[in-house]
Design a protein around this motif. Structure first.
Motif, PDB file in Angstrom:
ATOM      1  N   HIS A 211       0.838  -1.211   0.000  1.00 55.90           N
ATOM      2  CA  HIS A 211       0.000   0.000   0.000  1.00 55.90           C
ATOM      3  C   HIS A 211       0.871   1.260   0.000  1.00 55.90           C
ATOM      4  O   HIS A 211       0.590   2.220   0.715  1.00 55.90           O
ATOM      5  CB  HIS A 211      -0.974   0.003   1.179  1.00 55.90           C
ATOM      6  CG  HIS A 211      -1.794  -1.247   1.269  1.00 55.90           C
ATOM      7  ND1 HIS A 211      -2.779  -1.567   0.363  1.00 55.90           N
ATOM      8  CD2 HIS A 211      -1.752  -2.272   2.146  1.00 55.90           C
ATOM      9  CE1 HIS A 211      -3.318  -2.737   0.692  1.00 55.90           C
ATOM     10  NE2 HIS A 211      -2.715  -3.188   1.769  1.00 55.90           N
ATOM     11  N   GLY A 212       1.961   1.206  -0.783  1.00 49.96           N
ATOM     12  CA  GLY A 212       2.833   2.365  -0.916  1.00 49.96           C
ATOM     13  C   GLY A 212       3.811   2.572   0.226  1.00 49.96           C
ATOM     14  O   GLY A 212       4.592   3.525   0.204  1.00 49.96           O
ATOM     15  N   ARG A 213       3.789   1.717   1.213  1.00 51.07           N
ATOM     16  CA  ARG A 213       4.688   1.855   2.360  1.00 51.07           C
ATOM     17  C   ARG A 213       5.800   0.810   2.298  1.00 51.07           C
ATOM     18  O   ARG A 213       5.537  -0.375   2.105  1.00 51.07           O
ATOM     19  CB  ARG A 213       3.909   1.694   3.664  1.00 51.07           C
ATOM     20  CG  ARG A 213       4.777   1.886   4.885  1.00 51.07           C
ATOM     21  CD  ARG A 213       3.986   1.887   6.156  1.00 51.07           C
ATOM     22  NE  ARG A 213       4.909   1.992   7.275  1.00 51.07           N
ATOM     23  CZ  ARG A 213       4.616   1.638   8.493  1.00 51.07           C
ATOM     24  NH1 ARG A 213       3.412   1.198   8.782  1.00 51.07           N
ATOM     25  NH2 ARG A 213       5.501   1.755   9.448  1.00 51.07           N
ATOM     26  N   LEU A 214       7.049   1.273   2.494  1.00 50.05           N
ATOM     27  CA  LEU A 214       8.203   0.383   2.469  1.00 50.05           C
ATOM     28  C   LEU A 214       8.412  -0.236   3.847  1.00 50.05           C
ATOM     29  O   LEU A 214       8.464   0.455   4.858  1.00 50.05           O
ATOM     30  CB  LEU A 214       9.465   1.168   2.073  1.00 50.05           C
ATOM     31  CG  LEU A 214      10.789   0.413   2.169  1.00 50.05           C
ATOM     32  CD1 LEU A 214      10.833  -0.737   1.176  1.00 50.05           C
ATOM     33  CD2 LEU A 214      11.950   1.367   1.954  1.00 50.05           C
ATOM     34  N   TYR A 215       8.543  -1.550   3.871  1.00 55.25           N
ATOM     35  CA  TYR A 215       8.885  -2.291   5.077  1.00 55.25           C
ATOM     36  C   TYR A 215      10.302  -2.840   4.866  1.00 55.25           C
ATOM     37  O   TYR A 215      10.482  -3.879   4.228  1.00 55.25           O
ATOM     38  CB  TYR A 215       7.893  -3.437   5.311  1.00 55.25           C
ATOM     39  CG  TYR A 215       6.511  -2.949   5.648  1.00 55.25           C
ATOM     40  CD1 TYR A 215       6.124  -2.778   6.960  1.00 55.25           C
ATOM     41  CD2 TYR A 215       5.602  -2.640   4.636  1.00 55.25           C
ATOM     42  CE1 TYR A 215       4.850  -2.314   7.277  1.00 55.25           C
ATOM     43  CE2 TYR A 215       4.329  -2.182   4.943  1.00 55.25           C
ATOM     44  CZ  TYR A 215       3.967  -2.021   6.262  1.00 55.25           C
ATOM     45  OH  TYR A 215       2.710  -1.565   6.569  1.00 55.25           O
ATOM     46  N   PRO A 216      11.328  -2.132   5.374  1.00 53.48           N
ATOM     47  CA  PRO A 216      12.710  -2.502   5.052  1.00 53.48           C
ATOM     48  C   PRO A 216      13.197  -3.793   5.692  1.00 53.48           C
ATOM     49  O   PRO A 216      14.119  -4.423   5.190  1.00 53.48           O
ATOM     50  CB  PRO A 216      13.518  -1.304   5.538  1.00 53.48           C
ATOM     51  CG  PRO A 216      12.677  -0.658   6.566  1.00 53.48           C
ATOM     52  CD  PRO A 216      11.249  -0.925   6.182  1.00 53.48           C
TER      53      PRO A 216
END
Length: 169
Positions: free
Chosen positions: A95-100
């Motif tokens: 949803h457009g969010r980066l989870y590094p």
């Protein structure tokens, strides 16, 4: 440095095809530079995890495990294996969010790489062979580790110890 590299934005959280490819290339390069032997058939660091065939029956690839090994020094024990593992995939971009994934699971991959580095620098190799293994698709029903156990490069009974790291922090 391993955590910084593996959790960097360019790795796309190791959940996209590009991010996973970059992580695989990084792991392969590290193992090669340490002089570790490829674990899988055809002198490859990569174990392909097949996907569902296409409607035409052509094979597809679902994922890739990465593995290397340090041969043991004792002729009686070198065909026994100690496995040190961690998964390299993560959530990626949702949803457009980066989870590094610095904690899950770049930290554990860094541990595996550092243990590999330290073991290759020892004047005397371990008596048993040591395998350094990184699984794909662990965020997807542990698919990578399940595939490895079902398709090991030697009889699974030769594994004497299997250590898996996750969320080391």
């Amino acid at each position: 440095p391993h955590v910084q590299t593996l959790a960097a934005p360019r790795m796309e959280g190791r959940g996209t095809q590009l991010g996973k490819q970059l992580a695989r290339e990084y792991l392969e390069t590290q193992y090669s530079e340490l002089g570790l032997k490829p674990l899988f058939a055809d002198a490859s660091y990569v174990q392909v995890i097949p996907g569902k065939p296409t409607q035409e029956g052509r094979p597809t690839v679902r994922g890739h495990n990465i593995g290397a090994w340090l041969p043991g020094s004792d002729p009686r024990l070198r065909d026994e294996y100690i496995i040190i593992s961690a998964h390299y995939d993560h959530l990626g971009i949702r949803h457009g969010r980066l989870y590094p994934g610095a904690d899950d699971n770049a930290s554990s991959m860094a541990m595996v790489l550092e243990v590999a580095r330290r073991m290759t620098k020892q004047p005397n190799p371990p008596r048993r062979s040591v395998v350094f293994l990184n699984f794909d698709l662990e965020e997807n029903l542990l698919w990578g580790s399940r595939w490895f156990v079902a398709h090991p490069p030697w009889p699974i009974e030769r594994v004497k110890l299997f250590i898996t790291a996750d969320l080391l922090g």
